[in-house]
Write a protein that holds these residues in place. Structure first.
Motif, PDB file in Angstrom:
ATOM      1  N   VAL A   1      -4.572  -4.257   5.155  1.00 36.29           N
ATOM      2  CA  VAL A   1      -3.424  -5.196   5.490  1.00 36.29           C
ATOM      3  C   VAL A   1      -2.684  -6.001   4.206  1.00 36.29           C
ATOM      4  CG1 VAL A   1      -4.307  -5.549   7.719  1.00 36.29           C
ATOM      5  CG2 VAL A   1      -5.035  -7.265   6.107  1.00 36.29           C
ATOM      6  N   PRO A   2      -1.521  -6.474   4.127  1.00 34.17           N
ATOM      7  CA  PRO A   2      -1.131  -7.146   3.099  1.00 34.17           C
ATOM      8  C   PRO A   2      -1.777  -8.226   2.563  1.00 34.17           C
ATOM      9  CG  PRO A   2       0.674  -6.467   4.647  1.00 34.17           C
ATOM     10  CD  PRO A   2      -0.553  -6.256   5.368  1.00 34.17           C
ATOM     11  N   ASP A   3      -2.307  -9.104   3.783  1.00 30.52           N
ATOM     12  CA  ASP A   3      -2.960 -10.512   3.540  1.00 30.52           C
ATOM     13  C   ASP A   3      -4.037 -10.793   4.566  1.00 30.52           C
ATOM     14  OD1 ASP A   3      -3.644 -13.161   3.347  1.00 30.52           O
ATOM     15  OD2 ASP A   3      -1.688 -14.051   2.992  1.00 30.52           O
ATOM     16  N   ALA A   4      -5.407 -10.425   4.029  1.00 29.73           N
ATOM     17  CA  ALA A   4      -6.334 -10.372   5.050  1.00 29.73           C
ATOM     18  C   ALA A   4      -6.619 -11.580   5.547  1.00 29.73           C
ATOM     19  CB  ALA A   4      -7.750 -10.099   4.144  1.00 29.73           C
ATOM     20  N   GLN A   5      -6.285 -12.873   5.000  1.00 30.82           N
ATOM     21  CA  GLN A   5      -6.683 -14.134   5.400  1.00 30.82           C
ATOM     22  C   GLN A   5      -5.630 -14.591   6.595  1.00 30.82           C
ATOM     23  OE1 GLN A   5      -6.847 -16.039   1.313  1.00 30.82           O
ATOM     24  NE2 GLN A   5      -8.947 -16.764   1.946  1.00 30.82           N
TER      25      GLN A   5
ATOM     26  N   ARG B   1     -16.514 -13.879  10.276  1.00 32.16           N
ATOM     27  CA  ARG B   1     -17.890 -13.659  10.064  1.00 32.16           C
ATOM     28  C   ARG B   1     -18.292 -13.747   8.603  1.00 32.16           C
ATOM     29  NH1 ARG B   1     -20.589  -9.570  13.323  1.00 32.16           N
ATOM     30  NH2 ARG B   1     -21.028  -8.391  11.716  1.00 32.16           N
ATOM     31  N   TRP B   2     -17.404 -13.142   7.611  1.00 31.96           N
ATOM     32  CA  TRP B   2     -17.584 -13.184   6.342  1.00 31.96           C
ATOM     33  C   TRP B   2     -16.136 -12.835   5.733  1.00 31.96           C
ATOM     34  CZ3 TRP B   2     -16.340  -9.455   2.587  1.00 31.96           C
ATOM     35  CH2 TRP B   2     -16.848  -9.806   1.443  1.00 31.96           C
ATOM     36  N   GLU B   3     -16.087 -13.500   4.555  1.00 31.80           N
ATOM     37  CA  GLU B   3     -14.985 -13.229   3.656  1.00 31.80           C
ATOM     38  C   GLU B   3     -15.429 -13.364   2.196  1.00 31.80           C
ATOM     39  OE1 GLU B   3     -11.510 -15.948   3.530  1.00 31.80           O
ATOM     40  OE2 GLU B   3     -12.346 -17.018   5.124  1.00 31.80           O
ATOM     41  N   GLY B   4     -14.855 -12.501   1.381  1.00 32.28           N
ATOM     42  CA  GLY B   4     -14.853 -12.697  -0.355  1.00 32.28           C
ATOM     43  C   GLY B   4     -14.276 -11.500  -0.885  1.00 32.28           C
ATOM     44  N   ASN B   5     -14.666 -11.737  -2.237  1.00 34.28           N
ATOM     45  CA  ASN B   5     -13.859 -10.637  -3.124  1.00 34.28           C
ATOM     46  C   ASN B   5     -14.702  -9.499  -2.673  1.00 34.28           C
ATOM     47  OD1 ASN B   5     -12.460 -12.548  -4.430  1.00 34.28           O
ATOM     48  ND2 ASN B   5     -14.374 -12.882  -5.906  1.00 34.28           N
ATOM     49  N   SER B   6     -13.833  -8.217  -2.959  1.00 39.60           N
ATOM     50  CA  SER B   6     -14.551  -6.838  -2.409  1.00 39.60           C
ATOM     51  C   SER B   6     -13.770  -5.973  -3.407  1.00 39.60           C
ATOM     52  CB  SER B   6     -14.090  -6.671  -1.067  1.00 39.60           C
ATOM     53  OG  SER B   6     -12.788  -6.757  -0.865  1.00 39.60           O
ATOM     54  N   LEU B   7     -14.059  -4.550  -2.919  1.00 36.81           N
ATOM     55  CA  LEU B   7     -13.619  -3.523  -3.739  1.00 36.81           C
ATOM     56  C   LEU B   7     -12.175  -3.534  -4.536  1.00 36.81           C
ATOM     57  CD1 LEU B   7     -14.664  -0.249  -4.065  1.00 36.81           C
ATOM     58  CD2 LEU B   7     -12.946   0.159  -2.226  1.00 36.81           C
ATOM     59  N   ASN B   8     -12.585  -3.152  -5.906  1.00 33.99           N
ATOM     60  CA  ASN B   8     -11.372  -3.269  -6.823  1.00 33.99           C
ATOM     61  C   ASN B   8     -10.472  -4.161  -6.977  1.00 33.99           C
ATOM     62  OD1 ASN B   8     -12.008  -0.233  -7.372  1.00 33.99           O
ATOM     63  ND2 ASN B   8     -10.876   0.505  -5.348  1.00 33.99           N
ATOM     64  N   GLY B   9     -11.323  -5.478  -6.961  1.00 37.80           N
ATOM     65  CA  GLY B   9     -10.485  -6.637  -7.093  1.00 37.80           C
ATOM     66  C   GLY B   9      -9.777  -7.078  -5.869  1.00 37.80           C
ATOM     67  N   GLY B  10     -10.102  -6.541  -4.730  1.00 43.75           N
ATOM     68  CA  GLY B  10      -9.222  -6.925  -3.390  1.00 43.75           C
ATOM     69  C   GLY B  10     -10.115  -7.993  -2.925  1.00 43.75           C
TER      70      GLY B  10
ATOM     71  N   LYS C   1      -5.798  -5.693  -4.493  1.00 46.80           N
ATOM     72  CA  LYS C   1      -5.233  -6.376  -5.718  1.00 46.80           C
ATOM     73  C   LYS C   1      -3.789  -6.388  -5.724  1.00 46.80           C
ATOM     74  CE  LYS C   1      -6.266  -8.024 -10.165  1.00 46.80           C
ATOM     75  NZ  LYS C   1      -7.267  -7.787 -11.620  1.00 46.80           N
ATOM     76  N   SER C   2      -3.210  -5.069  -5.650  1.00 46.35           N
ATOM     77  CA  SER C   2      -1.907  -4.780  -5.824  1.00 46.35           C
ATOM     78  C   SER C   2      -1.288  -4.663  -4.446  1.00 46.35           C
ATOM     79  CB  SER C   2      -1.772  -3.328  -6.546  1.00 46.35           C
ATOM     80  OG  SER C   2      -2.505  -2.282  -5.631  1.00 46.35           O
ATOM     81  N   SER C   3       0.029  -4.607  -4.504  1.00 50.89           N
ATOM     82  CA  SER C   3       0.672  -4.735  -2.963  1.00 50.89           C
ATOM     83  C   SER C   3       0.462  -3.251  -2.361  1.00 50.89           C
ATOM     84  CB  SER C   3       2.235  -4.594  -3.033  1.00 50.89           C
ATOM     85  OG  SER C   3       2.736  -3.667  -3.960  1.00 50.89           O
ATOM     86  N   VAL C   4       0.439  -3.244  -0.951  1.00 54.06           N
ATOM     87  CA  VAL C   4      -0.064  -2.204   0.024  1.00 54.06           C
ATOM     88  C   VAL C   4       1.280  -1.271  -0.082  1.00 54.06           C
ATOM     89  CG1 VAL C   4      -1.862  -3.391   0.844  1.00 54.06           C
ATOM     90  CG2 VAL C   4       0.381  -3.449   2.046  1.00 54.06           C
ATOM     91  N   ALA C   5       1.042  -0.158   0.370  1.00 60.89           N
ATOM     92  CA  ALA C   5       2.190   1.023   0.647  1.00 60.89           C
ATOM     93  C   ALA C   5       2.394   1.132   2.135  1.00 60.89           C
ATOM     94  CB  ALA C   5       1.822   2.317  -0.082  1.00 60.89           C
ATOM     95  N   SER C   6       3.641   1.235   2.500  1.00 62.86           N
ATOM     96  CA  SER C   6       3.811   1.447   3.877  1.00 62.86           C
ATOM     97  C   SER C   6       2.967   2.670   4.776  1.00 62.86           C
ATOM     98  CB  SER C   6       5.244   1.686   4.141  1.00 62.86           C
ATOM     99  OG  SER C   6       5.450   1.860   5.504  1.00 62.86           O
TER     100      SER C   6
END
Length: 125
Positions: free
Chosen positions: A11-15, A30-39, A57-62
């Motif tokens: 998703v564009p903004d998980a929070q 339940r949990w949140e934090g830094n994850s795969l590839n700087g995401g 970390k980068s913007s998401v494609a449609s």
């Protein structure tokens, strides 16, 4: 026996998506934090099942159009106890509902969330 524990979606903004789902469904993070590839990831749901929301970390494609991409996410179906109350909450949050259907074994409607994800709310009366 097997059961679904979680689904991981981008998703564009998980929070922001987690905040929306906690307001709509009374779920908890339940949990949140830094994850795969700087995401960044947020796990939101219930004690034994949840959605893992991932924002790269980068913007998401449609992912549009739905139902036309291999391994694409078409919608997320969520069972609720009171379909009418949830639909009122969806509308109060500013979202339009569509594709209402009453058929065995339950009633349902859909809406497009703030994150380009289509959600199906279903109630088994």
């Amino acid at each position: 026996m097997a059961r679904l524990e979680h689904v991981n979606i981008t998703v564009p903004d998980a929070q922001a998506t987690a905040a929306f789902l906690t307001r709509l469904l009374d779920w908890h993070v339940r949990w949140e934090g830094n994850s795969l590839n700087g995401g960044y990831s947020v796990h939101v749901g219930e004690t034994d099942s949840y959605l893992a929301l991932y924002s790269p970390k980068s913007s998401v494609a449609s992912a549009v159009p739905r139902y036309a991409n291999s391994a694409g996410l078409n919608h997320v179906g969520i069972v609720v106890d009171d379909l009418d109350a949830v639909e009122a909450r969806v509308r109060d949050l500013g979202f339009e509902t569509h594709n209402h259907a009453d058929y065995e074994p339950g009633r349902r409607f859909y809406f497009d969330g703030p994150d380009a994800v289509e959600y199906e709310m279903v109630c088994y009366d």
